[in-house]
Motif scaffolding. Structure first.
Motif, PDB file in Angstrom:
ATOM      1  N   VAL A  55      11.396  -8.531  -9.613  1.00 56.62           N
ATOM      2  CA  VAL A  55      11.830  -7.140  -9.532  1.00 56.62           C
ATOM      3  C   VAL A  55      10.960  -6.369  -8.537  1.00 56.62           C
ATOM      4  CG1 VAL A  55      12.145  -4.997 -10.852  1.00 56.62           C
ATOM      5  CG2 VAL A  55      12.724  -7.195 -11.879  1.00 56.62           C
ATOM      6  N   LEU A  56       9.660  -6.647  -8.546  1.00 56.95           N
ATOM      7  CA  LEU A  56       8.704  -5.993  -7.651  1.00 56.95           C
ATOM      8  C   LEU A  56       7.838  -7.045  -6.977  1.00 56.95           C
ATOM      9  CD1 LEU A  56       7.276  -3.100  -9.888  1.00 56.95           C
ATOM     10  CD2 LEU A  56       9.001  -2.914  -8.127  1.00 56.95           C
ATOM     11  N   PRO A  57       7.386  -6.769  -5.756  1.00 57.52           N
ATOM     12  CA  PRO A  57       6.418  -7.685  -5.143  1.00 57.52           C
ATOM     13  C   PRO A  57       5.051  -7.507  -5.807  1.00 57.52           C
ATOM     14  CG  PRO A  57       6.847  -5.837  -3.677  1.00 57.52           C
ATOM     15  CD  PRO A  57       7.784  -5.700  -4.856  1.00 57.52           C
ATOM     16  N   HIS A  58       4.304  -8.571  -5.905  1.00 62.91           N
ATOM     17  CA  HIS A  58       2.976  -8.526  -6.540  1.00 62.91           C
ATOM     18  C   HIS A  58       1.945  -8.184  -5.478  1.00 62.91           C
ATOM     19  CE1 HIS A  58      -0.644 -10.232  -8.542  1.00 62.91           C
ATOM     20  NE2 HIS A  58      -0.114  -9.523  -9.513  1.00 62.91           N
ATOM     21  N   THR A  59       1.828  -6.888  -5.187  1.00 60.57           N
ATOM     22  CA  THR A  59       0.892  -6.407  -4.176  1.00 60.57           C
ATOM     23  C   THR A  59       0.124  -5.212  -4.721  1.00 60.57           C
ATOM     24  OG1 THR A  59       2.497  -4.873  -3.216  1.00 60.57           O
ATOM     25  CG2 THR A  59       2.440  -7.106  -2.293  1.00 60.57           C
ATOM     26  N   PRO A  60      -1.102  -5.000  -4.221  1.00 63.46           N
ATOM     27  CA  PRO A  60      -1.863  -3.818  -4.675  1.00 63.46           C
ATOM     28  C   PRO A  60      -1.136  -2.491  -4.437  1.00 63.46           C
ATOM     29  CG  PRO A  60      -3.340  -5.383  -3.637  1.00 63.46           C
ATOM     30  CD  PRO A  60      -1.925  -5.886  -3.398  1.00 63.46           C
ATOM     31  N   PRO A  61      -0.481  -2.291  -3.284  1.00 64.99           N
ATOM     32  CA  PRO A  61       0.227  -1.013  -3.122  1.00 64.99           C
ATOM     33  C   PRO A  61       1.339  -0.810  -4.163  1.00 64.99           C
ATOM     34  CG  PRO A  61      -0.058  -2.060  -0.993  1.00 64.99           C
ATOM     35  CD  PRO A  61      -0.472  -3.056  -2.034  1.00 64.99           C
ATOM     36  N   MET A  62       2.027  -1.879  -4.519  1.00 62.73           N
ATOM     37  CA  MET A  62       3.093  -1.751  -5.511  1.00 62.73           C
ATOM     38  C   MET A  62       2.505  -1.448  -6.888  1.00 62.73           C
ATOM     39  SD  MET A  62       6.243  -1.475  -6.079  1.00 62.73           S
ATOM     40  CE  MET A  62       6.845  -1.913  -4.476  1.00 62.73           C
ATOM     41  N   TYR A  63       1.370  -2.041  -7.227  1.00 65.14           N
ATOM     42  CA  TYR A  63       0.704  -1.757  -8.506  1.00 65.14           C
ATOM     43  C   TYR A  63       0.304  -0.282  -8.564  1.00 65.14           C
ATOM     44  CZ  TYR A  63      -2.473  -2.088 -12.449  1.00 65.14           C
ATOM     45  OH  TYR A  63      -3.093  -1.892 -13.657  1.00 65.14           O
ATOM     46  N   ARG A  64      -0.261   0.229  -7.466  1.00 70.32           N
ATOM     47  CA  ARG A  64      -0.652   1.649  -7.435  1.00 70.32           C
ATOM     48  C   ARG A  64       0.573   2.550  -7.574  1.00 70.32           C
ATOM     49  NH1 ARG A  64      -4.266  -0.465  -3.642  1.00 70.32           N
ATOM     50  NH2 ARG A  64      -2.911   0.093  -1.898  1.00 70.32           N
ATOM     51  N   ARG A  65       1.650   2.165  -6.919  1.00 72.76           N
ATOM     52  CA  ARG A  65       2.881   2.962  -7.007  1.00 72.76           C
ATOM     53  C   ARG A  65       3.430   2.952  -8.429  1.00 72.76           C
ATOM     54  NH1 ARG A  65       8.463   1.585  -4.032  1.00 72.76           N
ATOM     55  NH2 ARG A  65       9.573   3.437  -4.652  1.00 72.76           N
ATOM     56  N   LEU A  66       3.423   1.773  -9.054  1.00 73.99           N
ATOM     57  CA  LEU A  66       3.892   1.673 -10.436  1.00 73.99           C
ATOM     58  C   LEU A  66       3.016   2.501 -11.369  1.00 73.99           C
ATOM     59  CD1 LEU A  66       5.867   0.310 -12.444  1.00 73.99           C
ATOM     60  CD2 LEU A  66       4.190  -1.530 -12.660  1.00 73.99           C
ATOM     61  N   SER A  67       1.709   2.469 -11.166  1.00 79.64           N
ATOM     62  CA  SER A  67       0.808   3.212 -12.058  1.00 79.64           C
ATOM     63  C   SER A  67       0.921   4.718 -11.850  1.00 79.64           C
ATOM     64  CB  SER A  67      -0.633   2.755 -11.872  1.00 79.64           C
ATOM     65  OG  SER A  67      -1.144   3.158 -10.619  1.00 79.64           O
ATOM     66  N   ALA A  68       1.331   5.143 -10.679  1.00 79.41           N
ATOM     67  CA  ALA A  68       1.450   6.581 -10.413  1.00 79.41           C
ATOM     68  C   ALA A  68       2.627   7.199 -11.153  1.00 79.41           C
ATOM     69  CB  ALA A  68       1.596   6.819  -8.912  1.00 79.41           C
ATOM     70  N   GLN A  69       3.671   6.446 -11.413  1.00 75.46           N
ATOM     71  CA  GLN A  69       4.862   7.016 -12.043  1.00 75.46           C
ATOM     72  C   GLN A  69       4.625   7.480 -13.478  1.00 75.46           C
ATOM     73  OE1 GLN A  69       7.998   4.206 -11.303  1.00 75.46           O
ATOM     74  NE2 GLN A  69       8.068   4.720  -9.148  1.00 75.46           N
ATOM     75  N   PRO A  70       4.028   6.655 -14.358  1.00 78.38           N
ATOM     76  CA  PRO A  70       3.767   7.169 -15.718  1.00 78.38           C
ATOM     77  C   PRO A  70       2.729   8.296 -15.708  1.00 78.38           C
ATOM     78  CG  PRO A  70       3.531   4.776 -15.659  1.00 78.38           C
ATOM     79  CD  PRO A  70       3.752   5.245 -14.269  1.00 78.38           C
ATOM     80  N   ALA A  71       1.762   8.218 -14.790  1.00 72.19           N
ATOM     81  CA  ALA A  71       0.755   9.273 -14.715  1.00 72.19           C
ATOM     82  C   ALA A  71       1.417  10.600 -14.355  1.00 72.19           C
ATOM     83  CB  ALA A  71      -0.317   8.906 -13.675  1.00 72.19           C
TER      84      ALA A  71
ATOM     85  N   ALA B  62       4.542  11.426 -14.890  1.00 74.06           N
ATOM     86  CA  ALA B  62       5.362  11.839 -16.036  1.00 74.06           C
ATOM     87  C   ALA B  62       4.506  12.492 -17.118  1.00 74.06           C
ATOM     88  CB  ALA B  62       6.111  10.634 -16.604  1.00 74.06           C
ATOM     89  N   ARG B  63       3.297  11.965 -17.343  1.00 81.74           N
ATOM     90  CA  ARG B  63       2.407  12.580 -18.344  1.00 81.74           C
ATOM     91  C   ARG B  63       1.982  13.975 -17.912  1.00 81.74           C
ATOM     92  NH1 ARG B  63       0.249   7.375 -18.432  1.00 81.74           N
ATOM     93  NH2 ARG B  63      -1.460   8.033 -17.082  1.00 81.74           N
ATOM     94  N   ARG B  64       1.700  14.157 -16.616  1.00 86.66           N
ATOM     95  CA  ARG B  64       1.293  15.476 -16.130  1.00 86.66           C
ATOM     96  C   ARG B  64       2.425  16.484 -16.267  1.00 86.66           C
ATOM     97  NH1 ARG B  64      -1.506  12.216 -12.373  1.00 86.66           N
ATOM     98  NH2 ARG B  64       0.209  12.273 -10.882  1.00 86.66           N
TER      99      ARG B  64
END
Length: 52
Positions: free
Chosen positions: A30-46, A48-50
């Motif tokens: 579904v997603l490539p296993h790369t550091p930029p993609m991990y950062r992008r994924l982690s930014a979305q829930p953050a 939403a919480r804000r």
């Protein structure tokens, strides 16, 4: 994000980490296993919480 939500719901009632979700999404292709993609994924829930 929908598939990520399904993965998290599938672990209920256990807790799941963002890293576990990322590995599952990468393993499913579904997603490539790369550091930029991990950062992008982690930014979305953050974001939403804000906004909540």
């Amino acid at each position: 994000m929908e598939r990520a939500r399904e993965i998290v719901d599938g672990f209920a009632p256990l807790k799941v980490t963002l890293r576990q979700v990322m590995y599952r999404l990468a393993a499913e292709g579904v997603l490539p296993h790369t550091p930029p993609m991990y950062r992008r994924l982690s930014a979305q829930p953050a974001q939403a919480r804000r906004e909540a």
